[in-house]
Design a protein around this motif. Structure first.
Motif, PDB file in Angstrom:
ATOM      1  N   LYS A  17       0.851  -1.196   0.000  1.00 27.95           N
ATOM      2  CA  LYS A  17       0.000   0.000   0.000  1.00 27.95           C
ATOM      3  C   LYS A  17       0.888   1.248   0.000  1.00 27.95           C
ATOM      4  O   LYS A  17       2.061   1.191   0.420  1.00 27.95           O
TER       5      LYS A  17
ATOM      6  N   GLN B 210      -0.185   0.483  -7.511  1.00 25.67           N
ATOM      7  CA  GLN B 210      -0.890   1.164  -6.421  1.00 25.67           C
ATOM      8  C   GLN B 210      -1.894   2.141  -7.004  1.00 25.67           C
ATOM      9  O   GLN B 210      -1.814   2.514  -8.166  1.00 25.67           O
ATOM     10  N   ASN B 211      -2.802   2.597  -6.133  1.00 23.23           N
ATOM     11  CA  ASN B 211      -3.660   3.711  -6.522  1.00 23.23           C
ATOM     12  C   ASN B 211      -2.891   5.018  -6.402  1.00 23.23           C
ATOM     13  O   ASN B 211      -1.880   5.088  -5.703  1.00 23.23           O
TER      14      ASN B 211
ATOM     15  N   VAL C  23      -1.972   1.847 -13.542  1.00 24.29           N
ATOM     16  CA  VAL C  23      -3.337   1.886 -13.026  1.00 24.29           C
ATOM     17  C   VAL C  23      -3.773   0.436 -12.873  1.00 24.29           C
ATOM     18  O   VAL C  23      -3.665  -0.360 -13.806  1.00 24.29           O
TER      19      VAL C  23
ATOM     20  N   TRP D 173      -6.785  -1.878 -12.478  1.00 20.61           N
ATOM     21  CA  TRP D 173      -8.214  -1.720 -12.759  1.00 20.61           C
ATOM     22  C   TRP D 173      -9.084  -2.781 -12.101  1.00 20.61           C
ATOM     23  O   TRP D 173     -10.301  -2.693 -12.148  1.00 20.61           O
TER      24      TRP D 173
ATOM     25  N   LYS E 190      -9.048   7.042 -12.759  1.00 21.60           N
ATOM     26  CA  LYS E 190      -9.107   6.089 -11.636  1.00 21.60           C
ATOM     27  C   LYS E 190      -9.047   6.831 -10.306  1.00 21.60           C
ATOM     28  O   LYS E 190      -9.729   6.474  -9.344  1.00 21.60           O
ATOM     29  N   LEU E 191      -8.241   7.882 -10.237  1.00 23.67           N
ATOM     30  CA  LEU E 191      -8.115   8.623  -8.976  1.00 23.67           C
ATOM     31  C   LEU E 191      -9.453   9.259  -8.579  1.00 23.67           C
ATOM     32  O   LEU E 191      -9.820   9.280  -7.400  1.00 23.67           O
TER      33      LEU E 191
ATOM     34  N   ASN F  19     -11.457   6.664  -6.954  1.00 26.54           N
ATOM     35  CA  ASN F  19     -10.922   6.400  -5.611  1.00 26.54           C
ATOM     36  C   ASN F  19     -11.303   7.521  -4.647  1.00 26.54           C
ATOM     37  O   ASN F  19     -11.621   7.273  -3.485  1.00 26.54           O
TER      38      ASN F  19
ATOM     39  N   THR G 139     -14.876  -0.798  -0.718  1.00 27.37           N
ATOM     40  CA  THR G 139     -13.685  -0.202  -1.306  1.00 27.37           C
ATOM     41  C   THR G 139     -12.572  -0.427  -0.298  1.00 27.37           C
ATOM     42  O   THR G 139     -12.839  -0.543   0.905  1.00 27.37           O
TER      43      THR G 139
ATOM     44  N   ARG H 215      -5.114   9.167  -2.227  1.00 29.27           N
ATOM     45  CA  ARG H 215      -6.434   9.057  -2.860  1.00 29.27           C
ATOM     46  C   ARG H 215      -7.247  10.339  -2.749  1.00 29.27           C
ATOM     47  O   ARG H 215      -8.070  10.634  -3.617  1.00 29.27           O
TER      48      ARG H 215
END
Ligand SMILES: NC(=O)c1ccc[n+]([C@@H]2O[C@H](COP(=O)([O-])OP(=O)(O)OC[C@H]3O[C@@H](n4cnc5c(N)ncnc54)[C@H](OP(=O)(O)O)[C@@H]3O)[C@@H](O)[C@H]2O)c1
Length: 298
Positions: A78, A103-104, A124, A126, A180-181, A184, A248, A265
């Motif tokens: 993480k 990672q995000n 990214v 997915w 994607k962010l 999130n 999530t 995030r």
């Protein structure tokens, strides 16, 4: 599965939900990676719709036991765990080692770059995968990654070739990463309410999420993402029409009392907004609350 020979050496650092999935994909293709983690295990286990995959270990827990540097590191800890994973990066990387960060967030290069001597490749992720209490992982959808279309991407694209994990080298990676962010960021509201996706069916939450996404979009565009207004309605619409019990990872971390990835995030929107003098009124409320939920005190 296709086997590409000769193949470079690969290590997965952080064999959790995402790390186990990519390790299993590589193993199925005959490219079993070195596994570097925090919890000692004999093997990794991935449950998929078409059966279980067992990746032989051991999961190494001491960087001093490594045979030496590798060609490719897939970093899947993480964002809150990157600093603690630095000894692995030191032991695994030489100047040409590519570190692909699974990672995000949109700050992967900025975070990991100073820790390694060679190229850092953001990605990214997915697909959803869920680590179970016994360490096994449940793969919830077909795995798929995007990376930027740059020279450093070649080794990871080749590694994933013919595996169950699809990978695309995207020309406009920045836009994908921001898309994607945004997803999130709005999912972070679940960690504050302690509720799952069903909460977005409330009109007041829908309104809040749209206001939040409008400010996220303003920052994303200022940072070079080519995203239309419609993306906000699409994201909220997906949460609203999705399964009401959809969670999530930031909510799972909150429920388990773990550190939250609030900075990469959600905090990032406020930070970058401030740097560009873009008002972020929703972030100004959401971010301190997420930070406090993660770190206290109190
Ligand atoms: N899961 C998803 O569906 C998903 C989807 C998209 C993006 N992402 C993103 O992908 C990243 C990884 O998430 P995840 O869900 O895979 O997390 P995770 O399941 O918690 O996996 C993290 C792994 O890293 C290990 N670790 C922690 N500190 C370490 C250290 N110092 N050295 C080596 N290993 C260490 C953990 O070990 P322990 O087993 O001891 O905890 C765990 O195995 C996050 O940025 C997340 O936001 C996740």
């Amino acid at each position: 599965m296709v086997s590409a020979e000769p193949f470079q050496s690969v290590a997965v650092v952080g064999p959790g939900a995402i790390g186990t999935t990519v390790a299993a994909a590589l193993h199925e293709a005959g490219r079993t990676p070195l596994i570097c983690g925090r919890t000692a295990r004999d093997r990794l286990e991935l449950s998929t719709d078409d059966g279980d995959v067992v990746v032989p270990g051991p999961v190494r827990t001491d960087p001093a036991t490594l045979p030496g540097p590798v060609d490719l590191v897939l970093l899947a800890v993480k964002a809150t765990q990157v600093e603690a994973a630095t000894p692995w990066l030191t032991a695994l990387c030489h100047e040409e080692t590519v570190v692909c960060v699974l990672q995000n967030g949109v700050e992967q290069e900025a975070m990991v770059g100073p820790l390694v001597p060679g190229p850092v490749l953001p990605s990214v992720v997915w697909f959803p995968a869920q680590a179970r209490p016994d360490g096994s992982v449940w793969l919830r959808a077909a795995p798929r990654l995007s990376v930027p279309d740059v020279p450093a991407a070649a080794i990871v694209v080749r590694a994933m070739l013919g595996t169950r994990c699809a990978i695309e080298a995207a020309a406009d990676f920045r836009t994908l990463a921001w898309q994607k962010l945004l997803q999130n960021a709005v999912a972070g509201l679940m960690a504050l309410s302690g509720r799952r996706g069903g909460m977005f069916r409330r009109d007041d939450v829908d309104e809040l999420a749209r206001a939040y996404l409008r400010e996220c979009l303003a920052v994303a565009r200022a940072e070079g993402a080519d995203l239309p207004d419609a993306v906000a309605a699409e994201i909220v619409g997906r949460f609203r029409s999705g399964p009401p019990d959809m969670g999530t990872s930031i909510l799972a971390d909150r429920e388990a009392g773990r550190a939250l990835e609030w900075s990469v995030r959600n905090g990032v929107i406020r930070r970058l907004g401030r740097a560009r003098a873009i008002p972020t009124p929703v972030s100004d409320v959401v971010v301190p609350l997420l930070a406090a939920a993660s770190e206290g005190p109190g």
